[in-house]
Motif scaffolding. Structure first.
Motif, PDB file in Angstrom:
ATOM      1  N   ALA A 100     -21.881  18.378 -10.211  1.00  0.00           N
ATOM      2  CA  ALA A 100     -21.735  18.178 -12.252  1.00  0.00           C
ATOM      3  C   ALA A 100     -21.772  16.237 -12.377  1.00  0.00           C
ATOM      4  CB  ALA A 100     -20.542  18.158 -13.340  1.00  0.00           C
ATOM      5  N   GLU A 101     -20.946  16.185 -10.516  1.00  0.00           N
ATOM      6  CA  GLU A 101     -20.275  13.916 -11.105  1.00  0.00           C
ATOM      7  C   GLU A 101     -21.578  13.633 -10.127  1.00  0.00           C
ATOM      8  OE1 GLU A 101     -18.033  11.101 -10.635  1.00  0.00           O
ATOM      9  OE2 GLU A 101     -18.367  12.475 -12.027  1.00  0.00           O
ATOM     10  N   SER A 102     -21.896  14.096  -9.225  1.00  0.00           N
ATOM     11  CA  SER A 102     -23.534  14.410  -8.662  1.00  0.00           C
ATOM     12  C   SER A 102     -24.582  13.665  -9.587  1.00  0.00           C
ATOM     13  CB  SER A 102     -23.449  15.151  -7.592  1.00  0.00           C
ATOM     14  OG  SER A 102     -25.060  13.771  -6.843  1.00  0.00           O
ATOM     15  N   ALA A 103     -24.998  14.651 -10.641  1.00  0.00           N
ATOM     16  CA  ALA A 103     -25.647  14.378 -11.466  1.00  0.00           C
ATOM     17  C   ALA A 103     -25.192  13.398 -12.652  1.00  0.00           C
ATOM     18  CB  ALA A 103     -25.748  16.250 -12.358  1.00  0.00           C
ATOM     19  N   THR A 106     -26.089  10.096 -10.915  1.00  0.00           N
ATOM     20  CA  THR A 106     -27.874  10.215 -10.812  1.00  0.00           C
ATOM     21  C   THR A 106     -27.999   9.417 -12.632  1.00  0.00           C
ATOM     22  OG1 THR A 106     -27.603  11.751  -9.120  1.00  0.00           O
ATOM     23  CG2 THR A 106     -29.643  10.978 -10.317  1.00  0.00           C
ATOM     24  N   LYS A 107     -27.287  10.220 -13.329  1.00  0.00           N
ATOM     25  CA  LYS A 107     -27.855   9.112 -14.615  1.00  0.00           C
ATOM     26  C   LYS A 107     -27.256   8.585 -15.230  1.00  0.00           C
ATOM     27  CE  LYS A 107     -29.201  10.913 -19.555  1.00  0.00           C
ATOM     28  NZ  LYS A 107     -30.783  10.474 -19.127  1.00  0.00           N
ATOM     29  N   GLN A 108     -26.136   8.304 -14.586  1.00  0.00           N
ATOM     30  CA  GLN A 108     -25.667   6.494 -14.835  1.00  0.00           C
ATOM     31  C   GLN A 108     -26.467   6.050 -14.324  1.00  0.00           C
ATOM     32  OE1 GLN A 108     -23.204   6.333 -17.236  1.00  0.00           O
ATOM     33  NE2 GLN A 108     -23.372   4.129 -16.744  1.00  0.00           N
ATOM     34  N   ALA A 109     -26.958   5.639 -12.973  1.00  0.00           N
ATOM     35  CA  ALA A 109     -27.309   5.103 -12.373  1.00  0.00           C
ATOM     36  C   ALA A 109     -29.629   5.001 -12.853  1.00  0.00           C
ATOM     37  CB  ALA A 109     -27.914   5.880 -11.019  1.00  0.00           C
ATOM     38  N   SER A 110     -29.673   5.660 -13.739  1.00  0.00           N
ATOM     39  CA  SER A 110     -30.895   5.755 -14.471  1.00  0.00           C
ATOM     40  C   SER A 110     -30.611   5.095 -15.152  1.00  0.00           C
ATOM     41  CB  SER A 110     -31.269   7.183 -14.592  1.00  0.00           C
ATOM     42  OG  SER A 110     -32.465   7.378 -16.107  1.00  0.00           O
TER      43      SER A 110
END
Length: 350
Positions: A100-103, A106-110
């Motif tokens: 979940a943290e990785s997702a 990734t979402k934050q980077a997007s």
């Protein structure tokens, strides 16, 4: 009272028949006693307790050890199983959290990338808006200049016309000093009546203008006053000193303000916050001073308007039946005046 005791086989022990404080000694067959032997104490009929000896305790413990050990082993096994299950669940939960943290990252980077794109687009829009504002400001300044120039051209194109009145169109004033028009005049027309006294070949008429629904007698001497030009304003705002006897009309003021706003916008910062009246030191005094200065400026403006009106009234007009030469005009007229040629043009002598 003598201590009573009973003895016999275990099968013959009947607690209900025992007396309080009575002992019962089982000599054989007691399944709970070591070697079938045991000892009981009666507290009330039917209520007895078995008394255990050291040997009995050792036997009881020895007999209970396998069961206790089995229970302990079961508890240990169950505990280990619970620990293993909990650890597996913890690992699974940690894996889920990491996923979940990785997702999320990734979402934050997007999101950050999208925000950066938005910021870049906004910056580009701001730059375009700034360029548009600058262009609009330049256009406004140019338009103000065009308006001012056009107004001055229009004013220059409106040449004054003259009308010589007949005897039925004027009458003597009450002091018999002038022939005053009796008709209703038009704006922009100078009306001429014969002078009662002091008439010469070059100065036969009084000059009248119809202003504010009343007749105004124009004076004999004065000077010609022109408005400030846009070239004057361009020179002044660029730092060049201009020396001239000209007045600033509303059209010129409009052009000057357009130039001033463009120049001042790069000097003063935009308003970012406001203050209440109580937060401004000496506001009342400053406002009073500004009011006094405004009154002073208003008085000066009124005085200037009076002077300009006086100047307009004091320009004499001379009439010629034919066009004079330039040398004749200069030799005969040493002060500012208007020269009117019969059936011809009008000249301003400065």
């Amino acid at each position: 009272m003598a201590i009573q005791m009973r003895r016999g086989k275990y099968e013959l022990l009947d607690p209900s028949k025992l007396m309080p404080g009575e002992w019962a000694i089982v000599l054989e067959s007691d399944p709970n006693g070591t070697g079938g032997r045991s000892l009981y104490m009666c507290f009330s009929p039917g209520v007895v307790k078995r008394i255990a000896t050291v040997e009995d305790m050792a036997t009881i413990i020895a007999n209970a050890e396998p069961e206790v050990s089995a229970n302990i082993m079961k508890i240990a096994t169950d505990t280990n199983a619970a620990i293993t299950d909990a650890e597996n669940k913890r690992v699974a939960a940690e894996n889920s959290r990491v996923s979940a943290e990785s997702a999320r990252e990734t979402k934050q980077a997007s999101n950050n990338s999208a925000q950066a794109s938005n910021n870049s687009a906004q910056s580009s829009n701001n730059s375009k808006q700034t360029a548009n504002n600058s262009s609009q400001s330049s256009n406004n300044t140019a338009q103000a200049k065009n308006n001012a120039d056009q107004a001055q051209n229009n004013a220059a194109a409106k040449g004054m016309t003259f009308s010589v009145l007949s005897s039925s169109q004027y009458a003597k004033t009450t002091d018999n000093t002038h022939n005053k028009p009796t008709i209703t005049g038009k704006t922009g027309v100078m009306y001429l009546t014969p002078r009662i006294s002091g008439a010469t070949d070059d100065d036969k008429y009084d000059q009248w203008m119809y202003l504010n629904s009343a007749w105004e007698l124009m004076g004999e001497t004065g000077s010609h006053v022109d408005p400030v030009t846009t070239s004057d304003i361009d020179s002044i705002t660029s730092g060049t000193s201009v020396t001239a006897d000209r007045y600033l009309n509303a059209t010129g003021l409009t052009y000057w303000w357009a130039k001033a706003k463009s120049a001042l916008s790069s000097v003063f910062a935009a308003k970012s916050h406001t203050h209440t009246e109580s937060q401004v030191t000496n506001l009342s005094t400053d406002l009073s001073n500004l009011s006094s200065r405004a009154s002073s400026l208003e008085s000066r403006a009124t005085s200037l308007e009076t002077n300009v009106t006086s100047l307009k009234k004091s320009i004499p007009v001379y009439y010629y039946s034919s066009a004079p030469t330039e040398s004749t005009v200069k030799s005969e007229h040493t002060t500012p005046c208007l020269v009117v040629v019969k059936g011809g043009a009008t000249y301003l002598v400065e």
